[in-house]
Design an enzyme around this catalytic site. Structure first.
Site, mmCIF file in Angstrom:
data_model
loop_
_atom_site.group_PDB
_atom_site.id
_atom_site.type_symbol
_atom_site.label_atom_id
_atom_site.label_comp_id
_atom_site.label_asym_id
_atom_site.label_seq_id
_atom_site.Cartn_x
_atom_site.Cartn_y
_atom_site.Cartn_z
ATOM 1 N N CYS A 120 9.197 8.539 -5.234
ATOM 2 C CA CYS A 120 10.000 8.003 -4.067
ATOM 3 C C CYS A 120 10.875 8.734 -3.523
ATOM 4 O O CYS A 120 11.016 8.909 -2.271
ATOM 5 C CB CYS A 120 10.602 6.676 -4.630
ATOM 6 N N PRO B 73 2.765 7.646 1.773
ATOM 7 C CA PRO B 73 3.156 9.069 1.297
ATOM 8 C C PRO B 73 3.488 9.790 2.454
ATOM 9 O O PRO B 73 3.568 9.394 3.633
ATOM 10 C CB PRO B 73 1.768 9.511 0.793
ATOM 11 N N LYS C 277 9.832 10.778 -15.683
ATOM 12 C CA LYS C 277 10.843 10.301 -16.674
ATOM 13 C C LYS C 277 10.330 9.276 -17.441
ATOM 14 O O LYS C 277 9.014 9.225 -17.814
ATOM 15 C CB LYS C 277 11.717 9.189 -15.742
ATOM 16 N N LEU D 258 21.003 7.429 -4.453
ATOM 17 C CA LEU D 258 20.780 7.557 -5.796
ATOM 18 C C LEU D 258 20.313 9.187 -6.105
ATOM 19 O O LEU D 258 20.847 9.771 -7.018
ATOM 20 C CB LEU D 258 19.627 6.694 -6.458
ATOM 21 N N LYS E 267 16.309 0.160 2.113
ATOM 22 C CA LYS E 267 15.676 0.671 0.940
ATOM 23 C C LYS E 267 15.878 2.338 1.063
ATOM 24 O O LYS E 267 15.813 2.951 0.059
ATOM 25 C CB LYS E 267 14.122 0.503 1.132
ATOM 26 N N VAL F 191 0.676 -1.076 0.108
ATOM 27 C CA VAL F 191 0.029 -0.020 -0.053
ATOM 28 C C VAL F 191 0.761 1.263 0.042
ATOM 29 O O VAL F 191 2.050 1.214 0.304
ATOM 30 C CB VAL F 191 -0.856 -0.008 1.257
HETATM 31 P P1 NAD Z 1 0.378 3.361 -5.502
HETATM 32 O O1 NAD Z 1 -0.420 4.625 -4.736
HETATM 33 O O2 NAD Z 1 0.615 3.204 -6.714
HETATM 34 O O3 NAD Z 1 -0.328 2.011 -4.957
HETATM 35 C C1 NAD Z 1 -0.819 1.782 -3.860
HETATM 36 C C2 NAD Z 1 -2.104 1.147 -3.701
HETATM 37 O O4 NAD Z 1 -2.498 0.571 -2.339
HETATM 38 C C3 NAD Z 1 -3.355 2.064 -4.212
HETATM 39 O O5 NAD Z 1 -3.931 1.615 -5.401
HETATM 40 C C4 NAD Z 1 -4.429 1.999 -3.201
HETATM 41 O O6 NAD Z 1 -5.608 2.080 -3.553
HETATM 42 C C5 NAD Z 1 -3.900 0.838 -2.272
HETATM 43 N N1 NAD Z 1 -4.359 0.822 -0.885
HETATM 44 C C6 NAD Z 1 -4.119 1.689 0.060
HETATM 45 N N2 NAD Z 1 -4.735 1.196 1.304
HETATM 46 C C7 NAD Z 1 -5.255 0.086 1.119
HETATM 47 C C8 NAD Z 1 -5.825 -0.863 1.805
HETATM 48 N N3 NAD Z 1 -6.292 -0.796 3.171
HETATM 49 N N4 NAD Z 1 -6.508 -1.950 1.479
HETATM 50 C C9 NAD Z 1 -6.078 -2.458 -0.205
HETATM 51 N N5 NAD Z 1 -5.489 -1.689 -0.838
HETATM 52 C C10 NAD Z 1 -4.965 -0.240 -0.356
HETATM 53 O O7 NAD Z 1 1.705 3.454 -4.691
HETATM 54 P P2 NAD Z 1 3.059 2.366 -5.240
HETATM 55 O O8 NAD Z 1 3.801 3.504 -6.166
HETATM 56 O O9 NAD Z 1 2.706 1.163 -5.892
HETATM 57 O O10 NAD Z 1 3.862 2.626 -3.986
HETATM 58 C C11 NAD Z 1 3.657 1.401 -2.957
HETATM 59 C C12 NAD Z 1 4.682 1.384 -1.992
HETATM 60 O O11 NAD Z 1 5.929 0.692 -2.590
HETATM 61 C C13 NAD Z 1 5.244 2.568 -1.277
HETATM 62 O O12 NAD Z 1 5.399 2.351 -0.014
HETATM 63 C C14 NAD Z 1 6.226 2.963 -2.185
HETATM 64 O O13 NAD Z 1 7.211 3.908 -1.330
HETATM 65 C C15 NAD Z 1 6.911 1.825 -2.566
HETATM 66 N N6 NAD Z 1 7.685 1.780 -3.745
HETATM 67 C C16 NAD Z 1 7.393 2.528 -4.867
HETATM 68 C C17 NAD Z 1 7.843 2.216 -6.026
HETATM 69 C C18 NAD Z 1 7.524 2.989 -7.400
HETATM 70 O O14 NAD Z 1 8.270 3.107 -8.151
HETATM 71 N N7 NAD Z 1 6.323 3.476 -7.383
HETATM 72 C C19 NAD Z 1 9.260 1.586 -6.048
HETATM 73 C C20 NAD Z 1 9.618 0.824 -4.886
HETATM 74 C C21 NAD Z 1 8.855 0.972 -3.637
HETATM 75 C C1 UDX Z 2 13.538 5.022 -7.851
HETATM 76 C C2 UDX Z 2 14.917 4.191 -7.618
HETATM 77 O O1 UDX Z 2 15.567 3.998 -8.890
HETATM 78 C C3 UDX Z 2 14.441 2.743 -7.783
HETATM 79 O O2 UDX Z 2 15.236 1.918 -7.236
HETATM 80 C C4 UDX Z 2 13.185 2.868 -6.431
HETATM 81 O O3 UDX Z 2 12.735 1.622 -6.220
HETATM 82 C C5 UDX Z 2 12.107 4.017 -6.466
HETATM 83 O O4 UDX Z 2 12.878 4.984 -6.870
HETATM 84 P P1 UDX Z 2 12.244 5.919 -10.221
HETATM 85 O O5 UDX Z 2 11.877 6.886 -9.196
HETATM 86 O O6 UDX Z 2 10.969 5.115 -10.721
HETATM 87 O O7 UDX Z 2 13.023 4.746 -9.008
HETATM 88 O O8 UDX Z 2 13.204 6.298 -11.191
HETATM 89 P P2 UDX Z 2 14.616 6.663 -11.370
HETATM 90 O O9 UDX Z 2 14.963 6.331 -12.625
HETATM 91 O O10 UDX Z 2 15.210 6.445 -10.111
HETATM 92 O O11 UDX Z 2 14.641 8.445 -11.591
HETATM 93 C C6 UDX Z 2 14.098 9.211 -10.536
HETATM 94 C C7 UDX Z 2 14.068 10.752 -11.074
HETATM 95 O O12 UDX Z 2 15.547 11.143 -10.953
HETATM 96 C C8 UDX Z 2 13.573 10.801 -12.502
HETATM 97 O O13 UDX Z 2 12.767 12.047 -12.515
HETATM 98 C C9 UDX Z 2 14.810 10.796 -13.395
HETATM 99 O O14 UDX Z 2 14.388 11.506 -14.554
HETATM 100 C C10 UDX Z 2 15.788 11.577 -12.488
HETATM 101 N N1 UDX Z 2 17.165 11.175 -12.980
HETATM 102 C C11 UDX Z 2 17.701 10.077 -12.667
HETATM 103 C C12 UDX Z 2 17.789 12.207 -13.337
HETATM 104 O O15 UDX Z 2 17.503 13.533 -13.294
HETATM 105 N N2 UDX Z 2 19.269 11.984 -13.668
HETATM 106 C C13 UDX Z 2 19.963 10.849 -13.802
HETATM 107 O O16 UDX Z 2 20.935 10.516 -13.936
HETATM 108 C C14 UDX Z 2 18.668 9.846 -13.204
#
Ligand code: NAD
Ligand code: UDX
Length: 463
Positions: free
Chosen positions: A270, A89, A333, A221, A214, A86
């Protein structure tokens, strides 16, 4: 056969579980969410997120051993292993507002798992969480006599390459308790990933190292991006070229060449959130100097976006009021439709404050921007899917997202359709600046001297 459940069908839950289901045909994988529209979309041909390769993975497993549902309680009851992904934020209210993670969705989920379970289960933290969250999780889950093992398995995928990252991860990190039941749970999760990930890339640690790693990975990064952006500013003052500097330093194998692309700033859901969470934790543990060190990464990123706009305004004769400015790209991105924290949003808002007529274009992200991030100012923005139409009659173009197609546009055609003098601001350094300058553009890239058609020093940029 195990019943694997994932709570949360977002950018992480959807892609990760699809890859697990595809690679582990003997397990039944269900992804649940309270958002019915999202679940309907996961069940359709029109998936809720754009991610290269995702359609194929979902199609390979959906209906076979991959299922999407809104019936959270029933699936909790049936599950053996529950991933929780989930959203977490930044808190917007109360103690820690603006920095700490808002754990309300997380805690609600823990209580729901407790309420609907009548036997021992493994609960996996997939969301990004503050270090020591598992302790709170254990306290809630183990308050009713059933034994839950809590694991930390943070997700390192990046959007735009999520499927590639899942298929071939640099590492999979699993943290667990050092008790025998904790280690058994760790082994169960290792066995799932070992279906397709080489065993030496699956690393196991204690719970706290895993949770903290994490936040630290994202902080490191983002720090690289802020570091090269800081240097880009110095390059702009000294006629050094940041691409040349990045290349020169990146050849040092101790530094490495990746993540050194200077830009208008980092975006995404993130980096900012996780660094601020790290800052909050350092403050909480009374480490103010450590907190300030990391907070500067975010401060630098905000400065970078503001500076980009100042440079636009000052180079366009100190006013953009009434001028049409086309922003190419709204996604944070390339290869994603995700607009969360995209620098394009803040640039767009600053330009609106300057009374510019802003037109936004993007191949996948316009709907997200219009419906969510910029909904409050959407009536003042033109959303134009066709990039050539967006550029027509514009005084300036600004590259906000490094979409491949923006490097390959017919810039001669674009130049001819623009108001003169025509300006181009490359916020991602993806264009051929010399060629554009020869065409007649005034070109401003990140961390490079401007290439203008004005007499030297006429409009020297200094904010
Ligand atoms: P997101 O907002 O896209 O998805 C989260 C989902 O959880 C939503 O669809 C929401 O409706 C659901 N949710 C919330 N409460 C709920 C509940 N009680 N029961 C069922 N569903 C519920 O978020 P995301 O981007 O997938 O990120 C999720 C987590 O993973 C965060 O902690 C984030 O930091 C982490 N994360 C995200 C990324 C990324 O690239 N987006 C990468 C690595 C880690
Ligand atoms: C990041 C981490 O890379 C990933 O490991 C983690 O799980 C989630 O957060 P993400 O945010 O999806 O992933 O994309 P990432 O490729 O890291 O880029 C993040 C931002 O940095 C983007 O806006 C990208 O354009 C910017 N960026 C990245 C730069 O401006 N310069 C770079 O050299 C690299």
């Amino acid at each position: 056969m195990a019943n694997i459940l994932c709570i949360g069908a977002g950018y992480v839950g959807g892609p990760t579980m699809s890859v697990i289901a595809k690679n582990c045909p003997e397990h039944r994988v269900t992804v649940v969410d309270i958002n019915e529209d999202r679940i309907n979309a996961w069940q359709s041909d029109n998936l809720p997120i754009y991610e290269p390769g995702l359609d194929e993975v979902v199609k390979a497993a959906r209906g076979r051993n991959l299922f999407f549902s809104t019936d959270v309680n029933r699936h909790i009851a049936e599950a053996d292993i529950i991933f929780v992904s989930v959203n977490t934020p930044t808190k917007t209210f109360g103690q820690g507002a603006g920095k700490a993670a808002d754990l309300q969705y997380w805690e609600k989920t823990a209580r729901q798992i407790l309420e609907h379970s009548d036997r021992a289960k493994i609960v996996v933290e997939k969301s990004t969480l503050p270090v020591r969250t598992a302790a709170a999780m254990e306290r809630i889950l183990n308050s009713n006599g059933i034994k839950f093992d809590v694991l930390s398995n943070p997700e390192f995928l990046a959007e735009g390459t999520a499927i590639e990252d899942m298929n071939s991860p640099d590492r999979v990190l699993i943290g667990g308790r050092e008790t025998s039941s904790g280690q058994k749970a760790v082994q169960a999760l290792v066995d799932i990933y070992a279906h397709w990930v080489p065993r030496e890339r699956i690393i196991t640690t204690n719970l706290w190292s895993s949770e903290l790693s994490k936040l630290v990975a994202n902080a490191f990064l983002a720090q690289r991006v802020s570091s090269i952006n800081a240097i880009a500013n110095l390059c702009e003052k000294t006629e050094a070229d940041v691409n040349e500097v990045a290349y020169a330093i990146g050849l040092d194998s101790r530094i490495g060449s990746r993540f050194l692309r200077a830009s208008v700033g980092f975006g995404g859901s993130c980096f900012k959130k996780d660094i601020l969470n790290l800052v909050y934790l350092c403050e909480y543990y009374n480490l103010p100097e450590v907190a300030a060190y990391w907070e500067q990464v975010v401060t630098m990123n905000e400065y970078q976006q503001l500076r980009f706009v100042s440079r636009m305004v000052s180079s366009m004769f100190n006013t953009v009021a009434g001028k049409r400015i086309a922003l190419l790209g709204v996604a944070f991105k390339a290869n994603t439709g995700d607009t969360r924290e995209s620098p394009a949003l803040s640039v767009c808002r600053s330009l609106l404050e300057e009374h510019a007529n802003v037109v936004l274009t993007d191949p996948y992200a316009l709907d997200n921007a219009r419906q969510y991030d910029l909904a409050d100012v959407a009536d003042r923005i033109e959303f134009e899917p066709d990039v050539y139409e967006a550029a027509k009659g514009a005084h300036a173009l600004a590259i906000m997202t490094e979409w491949d197609q923006y490097a390959k546009l017919d810039y001669e055609r674009i130049f001819n359709s623009m108001v003169k003098p025509a300006f181009i601001f490359d916020g991602r350094n993806i264009l051929n600046h010399r060629e554009l300058h020869q065409m007649g553009f005034n070109v401003y890239a990140i961390g490079k001297p401007p290439l203008t058609n004005f007499p030297a020093d006429t409009f020297e940029f200094d904010e």
